[in-house]
Design an enzyme around this catalytic site. Structure first.
Site, PDB file in Angstrom:
ATOM      1  N   ASN A   1       0.871  -1.185   0.000  1.00  0.00           N
ATOM      2  CA  ASN A   1       0.000   0.000   0.000  1.00  0.00           C
ATOM      3  C   ASN A   1       0.900   1.225   0.000  1.00  0.00           C
ATOM      4  OD1 ASN A   1      -2.785   1.252   0.436  1.00  0.00           O
ATOM      5  ND2 ASN A   1      -1.595   2.222   2.065  1.00  0.00           N
TER       6      ASN A   1
ATOM      7  N   ARG B   1       1.230  12.393   6.856  1.00  0.00           N
ATOM      8  CA  ARG B   1       2.278  13.328   7.297  1.00  0.00           C
ATOM      9  C   ARG B   1       3.155  12.688   8.384  1.00  0.00           C
ATOM     10  NH1 ARG B   1      -2.150  16.062  10.604  1.00  0.00           N
ATOM     11  NH2 ARG B   1      -1.734  15.291  12.704  1.00  0.00           N
TER      12      ARG B   1
ATOM     13  N   ASP C   1      -3.875  21.823  10.347  1.00  0.00           N
ATOM     14  CA  ASP C   1      -4.335  20.787   9.430  1.00  0.00           C
ATOM     15  C   ASP C   1      -5.162  21.334   8.270  1.00  0.00           C
ATOM     16  OD1 ASP C   1      -4.654  18.070   8.616  1.00  0.00           O
ATOM     17  OD2 ASP C   1      -4.471  17.510  10.733  1.00  0.00           O
TER      18      ASP C   1
HETATM   19  C1  FMN Z   1      -1.367  16.580   1.551  1.00  0.00           C
HETATM   20  C2  FMN Z   1      -2.089  15.428   2.159  1.00  0.00           C
HETATM   21  C3  FMN Z   1      -1.797  15.042   3.459  1.00  0.00           C
HETATM   22  C4  FMN Z   1      -2.450  13.970   4.048  1.00  0.00           C
HETATM   23  N1  FMN Z   1      -2.129  13.603   5.324  1.00  0.00           N
HETATM   24  C5  FMN Z   1      -2.707  12.517   5.869  1.00  0.00           C
HETATM   25  C6  FMN Z   1      -2.314  12.076   7.155  1.00  0.00           C
HETATM   26  O1  FMN Z   1      -1.471  12.669   7.814  1.00  0.00           O
HETATM   27  N2  FMN Z   1      -2.913  10.960   7.660  1.00  0.00           N
HETATM   28  C7  FMN Z   1      -3.851  10.250   6.967  1.00  0.00           C
HETATM   29  O2  FMN Z   1      -4.327   9.226   7.446  1.00  0.00           O
HETATM   30  N3  FMN Z   1      -4.268  10.676   5.747  1.00  0.00           N
HETATM   31  C8  FMN Z   1      -3.709  11.779   5.183  1.00  0.00           C
HETATM   32  N4  FMN Z   1      -4.092  12.196   3.942  1.00  0.00           N
HETATM   33  C9  FMN Z   1      -5.187  11.503   3.248  1.00  0.00           C
HETATM   34  C10 FMN Z   1      -4.734  10.163   2.686  1.00  0.00           C
HETATM   35  O3  FMN Z   1      -3.576  10.309   1.919  1.00  0.00           O
HETATM   36  C11 FMN Z   1      -5.844   9.562   1.837  1.00  0.00           C
HETATM   37  O4  FMN Z   1      -6.947   9.295   2.689  1.00  0.00           O
HETATM   38  C12 FMN Z   1      -5.459   8.308   1.093  1.00  0.00           C
HETATM   39  O5  FMN Z   1      -6.588   7.819   0.409  1.00  0.00           O
HETATM   40  C13 FMN Z   1      -4.929   7.235   2.023  1.00  0.00           C
HETATM   41  O6  FMN Z   1      -4.562   6.134   1.259  1.00  0.00           O
HETATM   42  P1  FMN Z   1      -4.826   4.668   1.802  1.00  0.00           P
HETATM   43  O7  FMN Z   1      -6.307   4.414   1.640  1.00  0.00           O
HETATM   44  O8  FMN Z   1      -3.985   3.817   0.925  1.00  0.00           O
HETATM   45  O9  FMN Z   1      -4.438   4.634   3.212  1.00  0.00           O
HETATM   46  C14 FMN Z   1      -3.444  13.275   3.330  1.00  0.00           C
HETATM   47  C15 FMN Z   1      -3.737  13.667   2.027  1.00  0.00           C
HETATM   48  C16 FMN Z   1      -3.086  14.728   1.445  1.00  0.00           C
HETATM   49  C17 FMN Z   1      -3.421  15.123   0.037  1.00  0.00           C
END
Ligand code: FMN
Length: 492
Positions: free
Chosen positions: A177, A182, A291
């Protein structure tokens, strides 16, 4: 030819006049963030910035430039994904979903290269020395304070890596995955890993914890822009982000094995942090962090990431973003997801005409949906369907309107919805998982939800006082034509 890496993306942006180089030294402590915030808040999202002389915490000037606001406009987002308009990808996905190909979209993506024209999608192994491993630092040579990692807002708990591709592996299926989570830097070789409980990285963490084993983690910084986007996309579990990125690029992503683990990292990355998270280690207090809700997220417990190696190019570029009061760069990343995922939502709910998550709703707070209403209670069926789908389950308020309402214009959507509701009759409350960032929710990641049925009400819905439903006020076409003809004479 797809864009191969971050530097090529920067060249393309510069050619199009979409990149501003900043030679003035700017501190990684708040100054770069303030400049980026002003750029992001300017009309259309402003330009991408390359800060060539970032000033580190010890006052020295880093040789590693900071690239920020790379994705912060519709045109840059489209360029990143190799199209003129991200709707093109929505059309490609809709085509793949045609009924003559029976399986679901994700099954098809996994079964590639069976489908014609998509044979080049799966990631390929990079041959020879990979650019991201030109330099390898291990042991005491690992020092995160040498990277221009930004502190974004005054009350942030420290510097945070904000645009990482966090790569983990499911110990049961072996599938990787990649998520964007962050990372607060807490020492020369440690960070927190802010994967929220609903996310892929956290699910992997729980599986490694059940096994009582340490989990390898690699964090890639900078790659080709489509690969940098895919970790932000809500792909279903078990779908490899590299595969999706290959689909978007129409070319495979080249990957290479990390130096100290079996994780596959983008060969064209600028910098890769390699290390581990040990589920046996106590969690630590991460945050606060300014955030994307526009508020500071209060401190909470998250695992520690130990960096055991850094690999990088000889002349890396450090990619970053900041989040804060919307609209910011992440609005455009999320906007691409909104468009690309519409055909997938329609797979299970074909009555959905369109949907939109306005910037002020910070994604999880507000979803506006238009539907082709076909039976009484249809709006509630759609809300419940959305609350049952992946990360849509986190939506706090869902507003459903009729098919002829333009939900991408939130003013229009609210105007219709508010005119059409009797609040007690048309608003429903329910409970469910809430976004981790929802500071108002009654419990951590658990709270109530509101669904507003803003559609025209039908007699079968018990609304008989005003039927037929009132018409929208519009001028008749013949009068409009006559006034069009007279217009030049009217002196207006
Ligand atoms: C700039 C940015 C920062 C993000 N920071 C976080 C974070 O700190 N923690 C988190 O869980 N999701 C964060 N997200 C959202 C996830 O990247 C997003 O939900 C993504 O679909 C997660 O992928 P996954 O389903 O493979 O876990 C962030 C998204 C962006 C665009």
């Amino acid at each position: 030819m797809a864009i191969e890496n971050l530097r090529q993306f920067l060249e393309e942006l510069e050619e199009r006049g979409e990149l501003l180089r900043i030679r003035e030294p700017l501190s990684v402590h708040l100054e770069i963030a303030e400049v980026a915030d002003r750029a992001m808040k300017s009309p259309g999202g402003g330009k991408a910035l390359l800060v060539e002389r970032p000033v580190l915490a010890d006052g020295s000037i880093s040789e590693i430039p900071v690239a920020i606001n790379l994705f912060g406009s519709q045109s840059r987002m489209a360029l990143a994904l190799g199209v003129e308009d991200v709707e093109e990808h929505a059309r490609r996905i809709a085509e793949l979903l045609q009924p003559d190909i029976p399986e679901g979209f994700w099954a098809k993506i996994q079964m590639l290269p069976k489908y014609a024209g998509l044979a080049k999608v799966p990631p390929r192994q990079h041959r020879g020395a990979a650019p991201c491993q030109e330099i390898v630092l291990e042991g005491d040579d690992v020092d995160l304070s040498r990277l221009p990692i930004l502190k974004s807002w005054p009350l942030d708990a420290g510097p945070f890596i904000t645009l990482p591709m966090v790569i983990t592996r499911d110990p049961e299926t072996g599938v990787q995955n990649i998520g964007m989570y962050r990372m607060q830097v807490t020492g020369p070789r440690t960070t927190f890993m802010h994967w929220q409980r609903h996310k892929g990285g956290a699910a992997h963490y729980r599986r490694w914890r059940e096994r009582g084993e340490r989990m390898s983690v690699a964090v890639a910084l900078g790659a080709d822009p489509a690969t940098m986007y895919t970790p932000t996309a809500p792909l279903p579990p078990g779908i490899d982000e590299y595969l999706f990125s290959g689909f978007l690029r129409r070319e495979p992503v080249r990957t290479v094995q990390a130096v100290t683990s079996d994780l596959r990292v983008p060969a064209e990355a600028e910098i890769v942090l390699e290390g581990y998270v040990d589920p046996a280690e106590p969690l630590g207090m991460e945050g606060p962090f300014g955030d994307h809700t526009g508020f500071y997220t209060p401190p909470d417990l998250f695992p520690v990431f130990h960096v055991t190696a850094i690999t990088m190019r000889r002349d890396p570029v450090y990619p970053a973003t900041i989040v804060g009061i919307p609209p910011m760069e992440d609005y455009y990343l999320g906007g691409a997801t909104e468009r690309i995922f519409l055909p997938l939502l329609r797979m299970t709910m074909p009555e959905i005409v369109d949907y939109h998550m306005p910037a002020e709703g910070v994604f999880h707070n507000l979803v506006l949906v238009s539907i082709r209403k076909e039976y009484p209670g249809h709006a509630f069926k759609v809300m419940n369907g959305l609350w049952g789908q992946g990360l849509m389950s986190l939506a706090k308020v869902i507003v459903v309107v009729d098919h002829d309402v333009g939900v991408r214009n939130p003013r229009e959507a609210w105007w219709f919805a508010l005119n059409n509701i009797d609040p007690e009759r048309d608003i429903r409350f329910t409970y469910g998982p809430a976004d981790d960032l929802d500071h108002a929710a009654r419990g951590p990641a658990y709270g109530s939800k509101m669904g507003i049925d803003g559609t025209r009400k039908w007699p079968e819905e018990g609304v008989t006082r005003v039927q037929p439903w009132p018409e929208v006020v519009r001028m008749s076409e013949d009068v409009k034509r006559r006034i069009d003809e007279l217009w030049p004479k009217l002196g207006l």
